[in-house]
Scaffold this motif. Structure first.
Motif, PDB file in Angstrom:
ATOM      1  N   ARG A 147       0.812  -1.215   0.000  1.00 53.71           N
ATOM      2  CA  ARG A 147       0.000   0.000   0.000  1.00 53.71           C
ATOM      3  C   ARG A 147       0.851   1.272   0.000  1.00 53.71           C
ATOM      4  N   ASN A 148       1.909   1.311   0.803  1.00 52.56           N
ATOM      5  CA  ASN A 148       2.721   2.535   0.876  1.00 52.56           C
ATOM      6  C   ASN A 148       3.431   2.856  -0.449  1.00 52.56           C
ATOM      7  N   PRO A 149       4.121   1.882  -1.067  1.00 53.39           N
ATOM      8  CA  PRO A 149       4.707   2.189  -2.381  1.00 53.39           C
ATOM      9  C   PRO A 149       3.642   2.543  -3.422  1.00 53.39           C
ATOM     10  N   LEU A 150       2.488   1.918  -3.321  1.00 53.66           N
ATOM     11  CA  LEU A 150       1.421   2.186  -4.276  1.00 53.66           C
ATOM     12  C   LEU A 150       0.924   3.626  -4.146  1.00 53.66           C
ATOM     13  N   ALA A 151       0.797   4.093  -2.907  1.00 53.30           N
ATOM     14  CA  ALA A 151       0.375   5.478  -2.682  1.00 53.30           C
ATOM     15  C   ALA A 151       1.424   6.459  -3.218  1.00 53.30           C
ATOM     16  N   ALA A 152       2.692   6.097  -3.042  1.00 54.06           N
ATOM     17  CA  ALA A 152       3.774   6.955  -3.549  1.00 54.06           C
ATOM     18  C   ALA A 152       3.747   7.027  -5.068  1.00 54.06           C
ATOM     19  N   ILE A 153       3.526   5.884  -5.722  1.00 57.11           N
ATOM     20  CA  ILE A 153       3.449   5.859  -7.182  1.00 57.11           C
ATOM     21  C   ILE A 153       2.282   6.713  -7.674  1.00 57.11           C
ATOM     22  N   SER A 154       1.115   6.511  -7.064  1.00 52.84           N
ATOM     23  CA  SER A 154      -0.084   7.244  -7.477  1.00 52.84           C
ATOM     24  C   SER A 154       0.105   8.754  -7.288  1.00 52.84           C
ATOM     25  N   GLY A 155       0.657   9.142  -6.117  1.00 53.00           N
ATOM     26  CA  GLY A 155       0.878  10.561  -5.839  1.00 53.00           C
ATOM     27  C   GLY A 155       1.877  11.182  -6.802  1.00 53.00           C
ATOM     28  N   SER A 156       2.957  10.453  -7.077  1.00 53.25           N
ATOM     29  CA  SER A 156       3.993  10.964  -7.989  1.00 53.25           C
ATOM     30  C   SER A 156       3.446  11.169  -9.396  1.00 53.25           C
ATOM     31  N   VAL A 157       2.639  10.229  -9.855  1.00 55.17           N
ATOM     32  CA  VAL A 157       2.069  10.334 -11.202  1.00 55.17           C
ATOM     33  C   VAL A 157       1.139  11.535 -11.299  1.00 55.17           C
ATOM     34  N   GLN A 158       0.351  11.764 -10.237  1.00 49.07           N
ATOM     35  CA  GLN A 158      -0.561  12.915 -10.264  1.00 49.07           C
ATOM     36  C   GLN A 158       0.217  14.237 -10.301  1.00 49.07           C
TER      37      GLN A 158
ATOM     38  N   LEU B 253       3.303  14.670 -11.534  1.00 48.78           N
ATOM     39  CA  LEU B 253       3.894  14.771 -12.867  1.00 48.78           C
ATOM     40  C   LEU B 253       2.861  15.192 -13.907  1.00 48.78           C
ATOM     41  N   LYS B 254       1.655  14.663 -13.791  1.00 43.97           N
ATOM     42  CA  LYS B 254       0.598  14.984 -14.740  1.00 43.97           C
ATOM     43  C   LYS B 254       0.245  16.469 -14.703  1.00 43.97           C
ATOM     44  N   ASP B 255       0.277  17.034 -13.468  1.00 41.31           N
ATOM     45  CA  ASP B 255      -0.070  18.456 -13.322  1.00 41.31           C
ATOM     46  C   ASP B 255       1.072  19.384 -13.750  1.00 41.31           C
ATOM     47  N   GLU B 256       2.327  18.924 -13.565  1.00 44.97           N
ATOM     48  CA  GLU B 256       3.469  19.805 -13.815  1.00 44.97           C
ATOM     49  C   GLU B 256       4.009  19.717 -15.238  1.00 44.97           C
ATOM     50  N   LEU B 257       3.895  18.559 -15.860  1.00 45.45           N
ATOM     51  CA  LEU B 257       4.475  18.381 -17.195  1.00 45.45           C
ATOM     52  C   LEU B 257       3.466  18.754 -18.277  1.00 45.45           C
TER      53      LEU B 257
ATOM     54  N   GLN C 232      -0.685  10.753 -23.395  1.00 42.56           N
ATOM     55  CA  GLN C 232       0.117  10.538 -22.177  1.00 42.56           C
ATOM     56  C   GLN C 232      -0.715  10.804 -20.922  1.00 42.56           C
ATOM     57  N   LYS C 233      -1.610  11.827 -21.003  1.00 39.47           N
ATOM     58  CA  LYS C 233      -2.492  12.088 -19.858  1.00 39.47           C
ATOM     59  C   LYS C 233      -3.425  10.906 -19.592  1.00 39.47           C
ATOM     60  N   ASP C 234      -3.916  10.299 -20.691  1.00 39.11           N
ATOM     61  CA  ASP C 234      -4.799   9.130 -20.541  1.00 39.11           C
ATOM     62  C   ASP C 234      -4.070   7.977 -19.863  1.00 39.11           C
ATOM     63  N   LEU C 235      -2.810   7.776 -20.245  1.00 40.91           N
ATOM     64  CA  LEU C 235      -2.013   6.695 -19.638  1.00 40.91           C
ATOM     65  C   LEU C 235      -1.814   6.940 -18.145  1.00 40.91           C
ATOM     66  N   MET C 236      -1.516   8.214 -17.788  1.00 32.69           N
ATOM     67  CA  MET C 236      -1.321   8.538 -16.364  1.00 32.69           C
ATOM     68  C   MET C 236      -2.632   8.382 -15.584  1.00 32.69           C
ATOM     69  N   ASN C 237      -3.731   8.733 -16.222  1.00 35.91           N
ATOM     70  CA  ASN C 237      -5.029   8.555 -15.564  1.00 35.91           C
ATOM     71  C   ASN C 237      -5.314   7.072 -15.295  1.00 35.91           C
ATOM     72  N   ILE C 238      -4.897   6.236 -16.244  1.00 40.14           N
ATOM     73  CA  ILE C 238      -5.063   4.790 -16.064  1.00 40.14           C
ATOM     74  C   ILE C 238      -4.246   4.310 -14.862  1.00 40.14           C
ATOM     75  N   ILE C 239      -3.002   4.820 -14.740  1.00 39.21           N
ATOM     76  CA  ILE C 239      -2.148   4.437 -13.603  1.00 39.21           C
ATOM     77  C   ILE C 239      -2.799   4.835 -12.287  1.00 39.21           C
ATOM     78  N   VAL C 240      -3.313   6.067 -12.218  1.00 37.13           N
ATOM     79  CA  VAL C 240      -3.952   6.552 -10.980  1.00 37.13           C
ATOM     80  C   VAL C 240      -5.195   5.728 -10.664  1.00 37.13           C
ATOM     81  N   LYS C 241      -6.006   5.458 -11.702  1.00 34.37           N
ATOM     82  CA  LYS C 241      -7.249   4.708 -11.509  1.00 34.37           C
ATOM     83  C   LYS C 241      -6.961   3.290 -11.041  1.00 34.37           C
TER      84      LYS C 241
END
Length: 413
Positions: free
Chosen positions: A214-225, A227-231, A237-246
């Motif tokens: 759970r902890n690494p998963l939360a870190a991955i999800s948070g990091s992707v969100q 990156l999605k907002d800053e890049l 690519q946004k669709d792919l990141m949304n899939i990762i978060v979902k």
């Protein structure tokens, strides 16, 4: 009810024991007194019993038409018992108690109806035999002059015998019904113990599993969100990141469900509105796209207010899991019916029904087993969580389902 093979074997062995006991008794009486029933005919009948038992055993090995075998065995036994009663003197003899053994066997091996049918046949066979002997239509087997028996005594003895036959059938049906109920309860208790044992094993690894995933998963999800907002990303690519978060959220929820199943946390209880929680769950499923236009939702859950003292988060889980299962059972759409019923002040009843694919008997029996799922790709956690929550509130959950017609789940709290 289906007759089991071991019941047929039990019937054959019981017959052999009784017949052998009669032979031993006959031999003892033969050597201890000179006055007894005509033994040649008696031994012929006993030999016929043994021959029939051998034939029954051959059919038992064959293993087909077991219910028909049991009915035929009991029918021919009644005929042979009637013959034994006849050669022992009818009313003056002592073998008509054997009819009772046939009634007992019918109740245990076959069914309640078979016990009453055997009692009725016993009454008919015995009654006709006594009447024919009384009217001297058939001769008596007893040696010497037969004393006259009054018609009143004949009727009285027939009435007593008939009453005994049907009373034994009634008592045996009551006892076998009670034993069957006890056996079913023991089977359910054993299944629940097996489930709890599996949960105990799962609980030992659940805490470590939560931290490792759970902890690494939360870190991955948070990091992707982030990156999605800053890049500055392309739409693909946004669709792919949304899939990762979902998908991260989905896995996180699965872990949460597993933890709640294996080692449930302490719950905060308060006065809650079950109908409002249920409506909120339906809205969430609609906004997530799982409860779409292919489904029609019916029921009184929007028009009633059901107050209950419990944990809101637990009931969110309960409603979510049951409705998700119902939707998965209707891949082509259908009708979901959700009703609350509170006829008594101390009981609340929730009914959730779908028009989906239904369940087999095996699926109904195993639906609450952890890690068993009737759906492809299912994890088998959701309904186990539902069962545990209902059990926490000392409630009751019943499932009625028929293949290709749908499933109805009724929870009583």
């Amino acid at each position: 009810m289906d007759t089991k093979k071991k019941d047929i074997l039990w019937l054959i062995l019981l017959r052999l024991i009784i017949v052998t006991s009669l032979v031993v008794s006959a031999v003892i009486i033969q050597y201890s007194t000179s006055v007894f029933l005509p033994l040649n005919s008696f031994y012929y009948l006993i030999l016929l019993f043994y021959i029939l038992s051998f034939i029954y055993f051959i059919f038992y090995i064959w293993g087909k038409y077991l219910t028909l075998q049991a009915y035929l065995q009991i029918f021919f036994d009644l005929l042979l018992i009637t013959a034994l009663v006849y050669i022992s003197g009818g009313l003056q003899g002592s073998f008509y108690f054997l009819y009772i053994l046939g009634i007992i066997a019918a109740s245990i091996v076959l069914s309640k109806r078979a016990a009453y049918l055997t009692a009725a046949l016993s009454a008919i066979f015995f009654g006709y035999l006594v009447v024919l002997m009384y009217r001297r239509i058939i001769p008596s087997f007893a040696p010497g002059e037969i004393p006259e028996i009054s018609l009143g005594l004949v009727i009285n003895n027939i009435f007593i015998a008939w009453s005994a036959f049907f009373l034994v059938a009634f008592l045996m049906n009551y006892l076998t019904g009670s034993l069957q109920k006890t056996r079913d309860e023991l089977r359910l208790t054993q299944k629940e113990l097996e489930v709890k044992k599996r949960l105990a094993v799962a609980g030992e690894v659940s805490a470590q599993l939560a931290h490792e995933i759970r902890n690494p998963l939360a870190a991955i999800s948070g990091s992707v969100q982030v990156l999605k907002d800053e890049l500055d990303l392309r739409e693909e690519q946004k669709d792919l990141m949304n899939i990762i978060v979902k998908e991260s959220g989905r896995v996180s929820r699965s872990i949460e469900q597993f933890l709640n199943l294996a080692s449930p946390a302490k719950q905060a209880f308060s006065s809650i509105d079950l109908s409002a929680i249920l409506e909120e769950t339906v809205v969430l499923l609609q906004s997530g796209g799982e409860l779409n236009g292919n489904f029609r939702v019916e029921g009184n859950f929007k028009s009633v207010h059901v107050r209950y003292f419990g944990s809101g988060s637990q009931f969110k889980q309960l409603f979510w899991n049951i409705i998700k299962n119902s939707l998965r059972a209707m891949p082509d759409g259908g009708t979901l019916t959700v009703d609350f019923n509170q006829e008594k002040r101390d009981k609340i009843q929730l009914r959730i029904a779908d028009t989906g694919k239904g369940m087999t008997e095996e699926e109904k029996e195993r639906i609450f087993e952890p890690f068993y799922s009737g759906f492809e790709g299912g994890q088998g956690i959701g309904m186990a969580v539902v069962h545990r929550i209902v059990d926490d509130y000392k409630g009751e959950i019943k499932i009625d389902s028929e293949l290709n017609k749908g499933t109805e789940i009724v929870i009583t709290l």
